[in-house]
Design an enzyme around this catalytic site. Sequence first.
Site, short mmCIF file in Angstrom:
data_model
loop_
_atom_site.label_atom_id
_atom_site.label_comp_id
_atom_site.label_asym_id
_atom_site.label_seq_id
_atom_site.Cartn_x
_atom_site.Cartn_y
_atom_site.Cartn_z
N CYS A 74 0.71 -1.14 0.00
CA CYS A 74 0.12 -0.08 0.09
C CYS A 74 0.84 1.13 0.10
O CYS A 74 0.80 1.97 1.39
CB CYS A 74 -1.10 0.01 1.40
SG CYS A 74 -2.21 1.94 1.45
N GLN A 75 1.31 1.98 -1.32
CA GLN A 75 1.59 3.07 -1.49
C GLN A 75 0.75 4.16 -1.55
O GLN A 75 0.11 3.87 -2.18
CB GLN A 75 2.72 2.99 -2.55
CG GLN A 75 4.21 2.73 -2.19
CD GLN A 75 4.85 2.15 -3.11
OE1 GLN A 75 4.44 1.82 -4.35
NE2 GLN A 75 6.52 1.21 -3.09
#
Length: 449
Positions: A74-75
């Site tokens: 999750c960026q």
Amino acid sequence: MTFKYIELFAGIGGFRSALDGLGGGCVFASEIDKYASQAYKALYNGAQELHGDITKIDAHNIPDHDVLVGGFPCQAFSVAGQRKGFEDARGTLFFEIARIASAKQPRLMLLENVKGLLSHDGGKTFETMCVILHDIGYAIDFRVLNSKHFGVPQNRERIFLACDRNAEHAEWDVTGSDVVARAKRRVRALGIRTFNFDWPENGEVTTRLRDVLEMQVDEKYYLSEEKTAKLIAQLEERGIETNVDGDGCAMVGRVNISGYDQRKRVYSPDGLCPTPSGLGASGNEPKIVETTVIAGSLEHYGNDQMNRVYSVDGLAPTITVVSGGGREQKIAEPYTVFQKTTSWTTTVKYDETGTLQAARLDKVPQVVTPRYRIRKLTPRECWRLQGFTDAQHDAVMNAGISDSQRYKQAGNAVTVNVIRAVGKPLVKRLKQTESSETGNRSTSEMEAV
């Protein structure tokens, strides 16, 4: 093999462990972490199809496949919410999924991420992802699923996103006001193609943490006497009790019951385990409490079974060398303490058969008190929490992967049980399409004749 799939951000192959059992065959996988790659090869017969950094792989060099799966890191999108579609994903690892899917056009995709993705940046990040998937030709549906409903005693909520290239548009029937309902209303307003996936229903929570605990645990997983005493002192200040929160995670005492300082939390085997995330750093592993009732001043642990006294609330140890001479297993039953109005206390003590053993006056009551030992969950227990088998864990352990890496790998994995449950309707949808396409080809061939 009934269908082909690729696994991106593969980790230790949580998707693969489930999909292979549903008739899938992995034709390509990607993982950048050195130790996860080593574990993956140990688990899947050398995994010749495993490759490294996906950002350096040309999409056209990836084999054709029916399904793309991945639990992508999750960026945060640097420009999420500007509605630039496909361009918004550049610089993020989600872009790699979009890039490959755009080039290879797999029939289906199943993606996984943390629940917080739905509300990140006010929901704009997730909305941008949905727009991108629509732009490259997919209808979407999503739901939050919790591992505790699928046969593992772990409270782990994750967002799952199903994508179907061939699905006809179908409106969502959105009810309620939870995070999924709010996200669906926002996404629906974007005017993108949606469909209704046949998500598995939440099952009854049938397992508890105690169901995955090992019977014998190496002493290295137990906290030192000093650390144990400190934690127990904190617990006793607040009263040693079990507090079950709304998610079923039974916490002993009230040490930091709020917040995220899991290093000081101690859990009861009678509840669920919290998500074992962020593992790998020393001291971050979930801790459980073991209660051993000790009679009198006996405080014997280890292998000195002649002096061990066991609680009637537990299991008997293996009955060995029971030829007498004090080697028989012993149990302890708490004896009653009666308080008088005077400064003296009458202490009445019974042995394990219920026979009166002693009755005396004493200024200090002699009681049977619970003695607590606190230990970390073992790597094998953490792998069990994610639905992996002991044989899988042991194969990785025997390949030389350290405890800290196996903790980390469990925390980063997807829960195999959940993927198996979601994978069944996914495969069913794939087979229905194949049957339909076969029927259409037959009709066309007959018309041609």
